[in-house]
Design a protein around this motif. Structure first.
Motif, PDB file in Angstrom:
ATOM      1  N   MET A  24       0.823  -1.215   0.000  1.00  0.00           N
ATOM      2  CA  MET A  24       0.000   0.000   0.000  1.00  0.00           C
ATOM      3  C   MET A  24       0.852   1.257   0.000  1.00  0.00           C
ATOM      4  O   MET A  24       0.563   2.228  -0.714  1.00  0.00           O
ATOM      5  CB  MET A  24      -0.904   0.028   1.231  1.00  0.00           C
ATOM      6  N   ILE A  25       1.918   1.265   0.835  1.00  0.00           N
ATOM      7  CA  ILE A  25       2.732   2.478   0.927  1.00  0.00           C
ATOM      8  C   ILE A  25       3.465   2.736  -0.388  1.00  0.00           C
ATOM      9  O   ILE A  25       3.680   3.880  -0.782  1.00  0.00           O
ATOM     10  CB  ILE A  25       3.715   2.381   2.121  1.00  0.00           C
ATOM     11  N   ASN A  26       3.812   1.667  -1.106  1.00  0.00           N
ATOM     12  CA  ASN A  26       4.427   1.848  -2.424  1.00  0.00           C
ATOM     13  C   ASN A  26       3.429   2.431  -3.413  1.00  0.00           C
ATOM     14  O   ASN A  26       3.760   3.354  -4.173  1.00  0.00           O
ATOM     15  CB  ASN A  26       4.948   0.502  -2.938  1.00  0.00           C
ATOM     16  N   TYR A  27       2.213   1.897  -3.415  1.00  0.00           N
ATOM     17  CA  TYR A  27       1.199   2.449  -4.318  1.00  0.00           C
ATOM     18  C   TYR A  27       0.877   3.897  -3.965  1.00  0.00           C
ATOM     19  O   TYR A  27       0.669   4.726  -4.860  1.00  0.00           O
ATOM     20  CB  TYR A  27      -0.082   1.599  -4.244  1.00  0.00           C
ATOM     21  N   LEU A  28       0.852   4.198  -2.667  1.00  0.00           N
ATOM     22  CA  LEU A  28       0.519   5.552  -2.243  1.00  0.00           C
ATOM     23  C   LEU A  28       1.570   6.556  -2.707  1.00  0.00           C
ATOM     24  O   LEU A  28       1.227   7.619  -3.252  1.00  0.00           O
ATOM     25  CB  LEU A  28       0.386   5.602  -0.720  1.00  0.00           C
ATOM     26  N   VAL A  29       2.870   6.236  -2.511  1.00  0.00           N
ATOM     27  CA  VAL A  29       3.903   7.194  -2.921  1.00  0.00           C
ATOM     28  C   VAL A  29       3.970   7.299  -4.444  1.00  0.00           C
ATOM     29  O   VAL A  29       4.287   8.369  -4.979  1.00  0.00           O
ATOM     30  CB  VAL A  29       5.282   6.823  -2.332  1.00  0.00           C
ATOM     31  N   ILE A  30       3.681   6.202  -5.148  1.00  0.00           N
ATOM     32  CA  ILE A  30       3.611   6.284  -6.613  1.00  0.00           C
ATOM     33  C   ILE A  30       2.535   7.284  -7.017  1.00  0.00           C
ATOM     34  O   ILE A  30       2.749   8.143  -7.889  1.00  0.00           O
ATOM     35  CB  ILE A  30       3.328   4.896  -7.224  1.00  0.00           C
ATOM     36  N   GLY A  31       1.368   7.188  -6.366  1.00  0.00           N
ATOM     37  CA  GLY A  31       0.290   8.123  -6.677  1.00  0.00           C
ATOM     38  C   GLY A  31       0.667   9.557  -6.355  1.00  0.00           C
ATOM     39  O   GLY A  31       0.373  10.480  -7.133  1.00  0.00           O
TER      40      GLY A  31
END
Length: 452
Positions: free
Chosen positions: A111-118
């Protein structure tokens, strides 16, 4: 007392295809060489500009725990990481609670990877909403993981190489920027800017930074897919921990020297301000591309790891067997576990970076504590006499790892502790239902190291 449950059969097995370099690179992909910039702004503000010092303390704490993981995987080269070690050392109920805690950080790390990508892609392309990037990346990562661990490993190696190229360019440009400054305080990364006094803020930052080191224990989840698990998994764990830790310290120190102080316009994306200061907008674009690639690679690796945690728990019938223990006949991957992780990752659409980072650290510290204690239990408290040298070799590092982990525990925020303890309470409630109020033993599976 209840009688121990009989081992349950399971169908299918994972393929042993990973060598030492592949395992080490997997750990680095999981940790992301550029992950220092994920929480750089948040931790720099918390520590008053002493992020490098916080990383140093975290590395010292994690190193002893990494030794404990290497000991346990050498004895039990099976999938499941802390879950399997706790189950084999303290019994299936302790294993369940350790696995439940692991789910907190492993489920939240993608989730934290997807969040920072966004966050970063939305800043570069504001016309596209952040949720659009998040959903697209979740879909791509799911496809790669369904295809198999070799596709994850090969693609991840390319992403690590791209990040290392960026690191070299960043160090060179940052050094140029530092040399052009009229005055440089080389002690700034260690002494800070005075906005946070004492060691308590540094410890608080170190507790958050635990999430940066999760890659070393992720390597242990691939024990059933390593060619020589007894030899290569322990080595990969230690190499990954030390290499990544030193790199994190270097990047944090250089960033602080190039961009002194601890105040940013946007703490979640403070790295963009650092890159802008070093080399202007084009370098910001280069950083964004490299960072997003790294976060994508980490999402690949973290989803692969958590799906194997779920597979291991499902195979033991601790989680629903028909869902989590099912392997794809075509790709030989835990397809339903992968899909469950993807669905959970959609929470990245509604959670913030600081909360995610703290919760991941909570789950990590639970797992670290359990594994350090498991070394003492498995190697020294097995009912046999052991020489003093064994206590020095196994007991002392594990005890230091456990003590340092407890030290980091004291630095977690009250909100993090409340949510984490609520998660553990939910796990205990499920365990009581699973065992009918502790009247029924938790089912177990005997692992065979020779399975290929």
């Amino acid at each position: 007392m209840t009688a121990p449950a009989q081992p349950l059969p399971y169908a299918g097995s994972l393929r042993r295809v990973l060598s030492l370099p592949a395992l080490t690179l997997f750990g680095l992909v999981y940790m992301v060489p550029l992950t220092v910039f994920t929480t750089y702004g948040v931790v720099t503000q918390v520590t008053g500009g002493r992020t490098a010092l916080a990383y140093l303390l975290t590395l010292l704490s994690i190193f002893f725990t990494a030794l404990s993981y290497s000991r346990m995987v050498g004895r039990y080269p099976v999938a499941g990481s802390a879950y399997s070690y706790a189950r084999k050392s303290f019994g299936p109920m302790a294993g369940f609670l350790a696995g439940w805690s692991l789910l907190l950080d492993y489920l939240f790390l993608p989730m934290i990877n997807y969040l920072v990508i966004g966050i970063y892609l939305h800043q570069s392309f504001p016309q596209v909403p952040a949720w659009g990037f998040i959903v697209t990346m979740i879909a791509l990562v799911t496809v790669f993981n369904v295809l198999g661990i070799q596709s994850v490993s090969r693609f991840g190696n390319v992403l690590v190489a791209a990040q290392l190229v960026f690191v070299l360019v960043f160090v060179a440009l940052a050094a140029r920027q530092i040399m052009t400054q009229t005055s440089v305080d080389l002690l700034a990364p260690w002494q800070g800017d005075g906005s946070a006094i004492g060691m308590a803020p540094v410890l608080a930052g170190a507790a958050i930074l635990c999430l940066s080191f999760l890659g070393f224990d992720a390597v242990s989840t691939l024990a059933e897919e390593a060619r020589e698990p007894h030899r290569d998994i322990p080595r990969a764990i230690i190499i990954t921990t030390i290499a990544a830790g030193l790199l994190f310290i270097l990047l944090a120190a250089i960033s602080q020297l190039a961009f002194p102080g601890s105040r940013f316009q946007h703490a979640d994306s403070a790295a963009n301000e650092v890159m802008q200061r070093i080399a202007g907008p084009y370098f910001v674009s280069f950083f964004t591309a490299s960072y997003v690639a790294g976060a994508f690679g980490s999402a690949l690796a973290s989803q692969a790891s958590v799906s194997r945690i779920l597979y291991s728990m499902g195979r033991d019938r601790v989680l629903p067997h028909r869902v989590f223990a099912k392997l794809s006949q075509r790709f030989n991957t835990p397809i339903w576990s992968i899909l469950v992780v993807s669905l959970c990752s959609l929470l990245a659409l509604v959670m913030d970076l600081s909360t995610l980072a703290s919760l991941i650290s909570f789950g990590a510290l639970v797992a670290f504590s359990v594994v350090n204690l498991a070394v003492i239990k498995s190697y020294l408290l097995d009912g046999k006499p052991h020489p003093f040298s064994a206590w020095l070799r196994y007991g002392l590092p594990a005890a230091l790892g456990f003590a340092l982990t407890l030290w980091l525990w004291t630095s977690l925020s009250a909100l993090t502790l409340q949510i984490g303890l609520a998660w553990l309470a939910a796990g205990m409630a499920y365990l009581l239902c699973l065992t009918r109020g502790l009247r029924k033993a938790v089912p177990t599976v005997q692992f065979d190291d020779s399975e290929s």
